[in-house]
Write an enzyme that holds these catalytic residues in place. Structure first.
Site, PDB file in Angstrom:
ATOM      1  CG  HIS A 273       1.881   0.343  -6.300  1.00 13.92           C
ATOM      2  ND1 HIS A 273       1.441   1.429  -5.573  1.00 13.92           N
ATOM      3  CD2 HIS A 273       0.767  -0.202  -6.844  1.00 13.92           C
ATOM      4  CE1 HIS A 273       0.113   1.524  -5.666  1.00 13.92           C
ATOM      5  NE2 HIS A 273      -0.318   0.546  -6.434  1.00 13.92           N
TER       6      HIS A 273
ATOM      7  CD  GLU B  45      -5.692  -1.336  -9.938  1.00 10.21           C
ATOM      8  OE1 GLU B  45      -5.091  -2.146  -9.224  1.00 10.21           O
ATOM      9  OE2 GLU B  45      -5.125  -0.392 -10.506  1.00 10.21           O
TER      10      GLU B  45
ATOM     11  CG  ASP C  18      -5.647  -1.181  -5.649  1.00 14.68           C
ATOM     12  OD1 ASP C  18      -5.710  -0.651  -4.535  1.00 14.68           O
ATOM     13  OD2 ASP C  18      -4.703  -1.007  -6.428  1.00 14.68           O
TER      14      ASP C  18
HETATM   15  C1  3PY Z   1      -3.262  -4.788  -7.395  1.00 15.65           C
HETATM   16  O1  3PY Z   1      -3.312  -5.978  -7.029  1.00 15.65           O
HETATM   17  O2  3PY Z   1      -4.065  -3.923  -7.026  1.00 15.65           O
HETATM   18  C2  3PY Z   1      -2.206  -4.381  -8.287  1.00 15.65           C
HETATM   19  O3  3PY Z   1      -2.230  -3.270  -8.768  1.00 15.65           O
HETATM   20  C3  3PY Z   1      -1.095  -5.353  -8.557  1.00 15.65           C
HETATM   21  O4  3PY Z   1       0.109  -4.717  -8.718  1.00 15.65           O
HETATM   22 MG    MG Z   2      -3.528  -1.954  -7.863  1.00 19.03          MG
END
Ligand code: 3PY
Ligand code: MG
Length: 255
Positions: A46, A150, A176
């Protein structure tokens, strides 16, 4: 090979605090690396950095005490190899959703040397420069492979992912994960559903002798997660720190 100080911290039971680079600047990486963090992550998922900036940022981090890590944009052998060849001492891989994906990721970080399982191709250009001439001999043990948990699929396959021998640990993406749990990307880490998922991931890592890290939106969350026993915490990223300090100063002037 120059040792990975994060492994020493984990072995002594001390938690590590990492900086996180969203801005694609070698100078910014140098500043953050000199600020006192145990490690600094160059975020190629990101964050803004492409390969050329990532390389420059890893070069800038070389003369700081922080262990240089990279979050790659995805689970691809070529990208993971390029980050390691550029001198990263560890890779964080997003969206690892199954044991097979964890295995592919872990294998991408390891040379098939001395009986080890691995798909990493040999050519550690900066690895040799920053690690030393015996890099090949020690890289499998010194390079950290952290699989991000995630998604719902990752939660379903959690135990099998944590059991994968080629990875060193799990790294939680709470934004996520919040979405996966139906809470949205900005759920408080104290929300019972998110807190339970974090505790479950931490327990799965511990059950398999793996480390567990987490991205945190704030210093308060990072402190709480360290107290909870997570071994690697990240109190936000450079762009957030910059924005917050600008807002604080403008508010102080215009109040
Ligand atoms: C998330 O919180 O999904 C991440 O990937 C943190 O960068
Ligand atoms: Mg993430």
């Amino acid at each position: 090979m120059k040792a990975n100080r994060l492994l020493e911290l984990f072995a002594t039971g001390k938690g590590a605090v990492a900086g996180w680079m969203s801005i694609d600047s070698a100078y910014a990486a140098e500043l953050v690396g000199c600020a006192g963090f145990d490690a600094v992550v160059v975020d190629c998922q990101h964050g803004m950095a492409g390969h050329a900036q990532m390389l420059a940022m890893l070069q800038a981090l070389t003369h700081t005490p922080a262990v240089p890590l990279v979050r790659v944009s995805g689970n691809q052998l070529a990208e993971i190899n390029r980050a390691l060849d550029a001198g990263a001492y560890g890779v964080i891989c997003p969206l690892v959703n199954s044991a097979a994906e964890a295995r592919a990721f872990g294998r991408a970080c390891r040379y098939p040397l001395a009986g080890a399982e691995g798909d990493r191709s040999f050519g550690p250009a900066r690895g040799l420069l920053v690690g030393g001439p015996d890099y090949a001999e020690h890289a499998n043990a010194q390079v950290l492979a952290l699989a991000m948990i995630e998604t719902r699929a990752a939660l379903d396959a959690l135990d099998a992912i944590a059991a994968e021998p080629t990875i060193d640990g799990l790294f939680i993406g709470p934004s996520d994960l919040g979405i996966a749990l139906g809470l949205g990307p900005a759920a408080a880490f104290t929300h019972p559903d998110l807190a339970a998922a974090i505790a479950r991931i931490q327990a799965a890592a511990a059950a398999h002798g793996k480390v567990c890290g987490i991205w945190c939106g704030s210093a308060e969350m990072a402190r709480a997660m360290l107290q909870q026993g997570l071994q690697l915490v990240v109190p936000g990223h450079d762009a957030l720190w910059l924005k917050a300090e600008i807002a604080r100063r403008l508010e102080a002037i215009r109040r």
